[in-house]
Design an enzyme around this catalytic site. Structure first.
Site, short mmCIF file in Angstrom:
data_model
loop_
_atom_site.label_atom_id
_atom_site.label_comp_id
_atom_site.label_asym_id
_atom_site.label_seq_id
_atom_site.Cartn_x
_atom_site.Cartn_y
_atom_site.Cartn_z
N GLY A 53 41.35 38.53 42.82
CA GLY A 53 42.12 37.72 43.76
C GLY A 53 42.49 36.41 43.11
O GLY A 53 41.90 36.04 42.09
N CYS A 80 36.83 40.75 38.38
CA CYS A 80 37.48 39.44 38.26
C CYS A 80 36.98 38.47 39.33
O CYS A 80 35.83 38.07 39.28
CB CYS A 80 39.00 39.63 38.27
SG CYS A 80 39.85 38.20 37.62
N TYR A 81 37.78 38.14 40.34
CA TYR A 81 37.29 37.24 41.39
C TYR A 81 36.02 37.82 42.03
O TYR A 81 35.07 37.10 42.32
CB TYR A 81 38.37 37.01 42.46
CG TYR A 81 37.88 36.22 43.65
CD1 TYR A 81 37.81 34.83 43.61
CD2 TYR A 81 37.46 36.86 44.81
CE1 TYR A 81 37.33 34.10 44.69
CE2 TYR A 81 36.99 36.16 45.90
CZ TYR A 81 36.92 34.77 45.84
OH TYR A 81 36.46 34.05 46.90
N HIS A 166 40.07 43.74 34.31
CA HIS A 166 40.60 44.68 35.32
C HIS A 166 40.59 46.12 34.79
O HIS A 166 41.46 46.50 34.02
CB HIS A 166 42.03 44.30 35.70
CG HIS A 166 42.11 43.03 36.48
ND1 HIS A 166 42.07 43.01 37.86
CD2 HIS A 166 42.18 41.74 36.09
CE1 HIS A 166 42.12 41.76 38.28
NE2 HIS A 166 42.19 40.96 37.23
N GLU A 168 41.33 48.71 36.42
CA GLU A 168 42.33 49.54 37.13
C GLU A 168 43.71 49.52 36.47
O GLU A 168 44.54 50.35 36.79
CB GLU A 168 42.43 49.09 38.60
CG GLU A 168 43.02 47.71 38.85
CD GLU A 168 42.02 46.55 38.71
OE1 GLU A 168 41.00 46.73 38.03
OE2 GLU A 168 42.29 45.46 39.24
N ASP A 222 58.82 62.75 52.31
CA ASP A 222 57.85 62.33 53.32
C ASP A 222 58.06 63.04 54.66
O ASP A 222 57.13 63.61 55.22
CB ASP A 222 57.90 60.80 53.53
CG ASP A 222 57.59 60.04 52.26
OD1 ASP A 222 57.12 60.69 51.30
OD2 ASP A 222 57.83 58.83 52.21
N LYS A 363 52.07 57.82 47.75
CA LYS A 363 53.24 58.68 47.51
C LYS A 363 52.92 59.86 46.58
O LYS A 363 53.35 60.98 46.83
CB LYS A 363 54.35 57.81 46.89
CG LYS A 363 55.67 58.51 46.74
CD LYS A 363 56.47 58.44 48.02
CE LYS A 363 57.78 59.14 47.90
NZ LYS A 363 58.54 59.08 49.15
#
Ligand code: XMP
Length: 507
Positions: A53, A80-81, A166, A168, A222, A363
């Site tokens: 964050g 991180c944060y 990070h 990710e 969708d 998605k």
């Protein structure tokens, strides 16, 4: 089902943490950082991750979760944060450091648990202003970089971990490996989040609802998946409606009708309301007014259908997980069925409740389901198409001539891209037309005709886009065909503006 709960402290990468974890078949859910202890307990997490964050743990408005959340005796990973929060909360010290943004080399000091089988070092993506100066009692450093001595820390007995980088983002080598170590080895989560499993559960839940369901379909992934899932659960109590607003691509109504008829056994009604829409657009030049009119007419057509083709109890919508999070109404996975009224501008008196079977999904997961449900390959390939259709690709008033030019020229652009194998490689491709005219010669005759603008762009998410560097020969072919096959066109141009400063659609 085992579940990793990610507390969102506002990082642009928070969603990515969930997506990475789901990629190895464990369910992960993003919740606001200020979720109450009781709510979090109800979610029954197998492990908790604190996201990154933009804040500093020392600032007065720093987002801090409820105290009891740190003592749940559930494995905890701070990123991180989130890492600094753990350091601060357990009695260590965080200091302001030089801002670091980009790749750093992480040296692994202990390869137990979290950094197991990662190697001796790896590239780690950093994006931070603060760092841990002193780690709390009980913790040890398991990884460091040149600038950050406590880049990865662990309190192994309590299964609490913190990493300054990070995992990710793709720039972190072995990032998925680290997340896998935390989720599979530390938390012991089972890899039971599969789209086959999702379909079974969703169908089971939807089968319990009473009354008929109305579902608008556009021919996009969708809405098609929504329709197929609901149909699997309740059969012909689902009524699908496709509206031809006169602003579709050439032959689109027939293509969608055929696709539904040939592939799916759903109750499908196609309403040709082209005259109604085009009549309302007559004389309207302002793009936002055009959008508003198209939106309003959709509601009229839908309301009429719901009134006469009903009664309906439910309206199905293709809401996806990022929309749910964005709108701040995340209610967890049990909330596949959300009930409220006056949806999408439909009148209150219709009393429709909302059915959103895809509201837990990203998605790429919807695309996986589409494959399992045997949605034809052709539908996957289709480019995104704006809701207000060709009204935003026709500059100024929508007239029959401009509509015809736009449809045929766009078809030519699409066909030529397909012939050259480039259609699937580009994000969107079409032809737009306005009121500008230019002189041309046909035989010995000078003639004024319309100018057509070809627009082909590359993009990953439509937020930014670059104009596609098409081969000149291909552009020439498109141009020749457009002027030969459409009498009213004398000039063809190619748009070479990227987004920003331009947008993908001209209006
Ligand atoms: P722009 O033109 O804003 O387009 O760069 C970004 C993406 O959104 C689509 N688009 C729309 N979609 N209603 C929609 O449903 C709209 O009014 C609309 N305007 C643009 C566009 O096709 C592109 O994919």
């Amino acid at each position: 089902m085992d579940k990793i709960v990610v507390l969102d402290f506002g990082s642009q990468y928070s969603h990515l943490i969930c997506r990475r974890i789901r990629e190895f078949s464990v369910y992960a859910e993003l919740v606001p950082y200020d979720i109450s202890y009781e709510e979090l307990q109800k979610l029954n997490p197998t492990g908790i991750i604190f996201s990154g964050g933009p804040s500093s743990v020392y600032s007065s408005d720093a987002p801090i979760p409820e105290n009891k959340i740190f003592d749940m005796n559930i494995p905890l990973l701070g990123i991180c944060y989130g890492h600094q929060l753990i350091v601060n909360k357990f009695g260590g010290k965080v200091k302001r450091a030089n801002k670091e943004y980009g790749s750093s080399l992480l040296t692994i000091d202990s390869d137990k648990d979290l950094l197991n089988e990662i190697g001796k070092s790896m590239k780690a993506w950093m994006s931070h202003g603060d760092e841990a100066e002193q780690i709390p009692e009980g913790f040890k450093i398991i990884g460091h970089t040149e600038n950050v001595k406590a880049a990865a820390i662990a309190f192994e007995e309590k299964s609490i971990y913190g990493i300054q980088f990070h995992p990710e983002v793709v720039h972190t080598e072995q990032g998925t490996g680290i997340l896998k170590n935390f989720v599979l080895k530390v938390c012991g989560a089972k890899q039971d989040w599969t789209m086959e499993g999702f379909i079974d559960t969703a169908v089971e839940r939807i089968a319990k609802i009473e009354g008929n369901v109305l579902c608008g379909v556009s021919g996009g992934i969708d809405s098609t998946v929504v329709a197929l899932l609901i149909h699997k659960a309740i059969g012909d109590r689902l009524k699908c409606v496709f509206v031809n607003n006169g602003l579709l691509r050439l032959n689109e109504e027939k293509e969608i009708k055929d696709m539904f008829k040939d592939n799916f056994k759903v109750d499908f009604t196609s309403i040709n309301a082209a005259e109604q829409f085009l009549g309302k657009l007559n004389g309207v030049e302002d793009p936002e007014k055009k959008r508003m009119i198209v939106g309003e007419e959709f509601i009229h057509v839908f309301t009429d259908f719901a009134k006469n083709g009903g009664p309906f109890k439910w309206l199905a919508q293709g809401t996806l997980y990022p929309d749910v999070i964005e709108s701040g109404v995340s209610k967890g996975p049990a909330a596949v069925i959300k009930s409220h009224h006056n949806v999408g501008g439909l009148p209150d008196w219709l009393n429709l409740e909302i059915l959103e079977p895809l509201r837990e999904l990203y998605k790429d997961e919807v695309r996986k389901i589409a494959k399992i449900l045997e949605v034809p390959e052709k539908l996957f390939m289709r480019h995104p198409f704006p809701g207000p259709g060709l009204s935003v690709r026709i500059i100024g008033e929508v007239t029959p001539t401009k509509l015809e030019i736009c449809k045929i020229a766009s078809k030519i652009v699409e066909e030529e891209l397909m012939n050259s194998g480039l259609y699937e490689k580009v994000w969107q491709a079409y032809a737009a037309v306005g009121d500008d005219r230019a002189v041309g010669v046909v035989g010995d005759e000078r003639r004024y005709g319309n100018i057509v603008m070809i627009r082909v762009v590359d993009s990953v998410d439509a937020m930014t886009a670059d104009w596609t560097r098409l081969p000149h020969e291909l552009l020439e072919k498109m141009s020749n065909r457009i002027t030969n096959e459409i009498e009213d066109v004398t000039w063809v141009t190619y748009t070479i503006s990227s987004k920003p400063p331009a947008t993908i659609e001209p209006q």
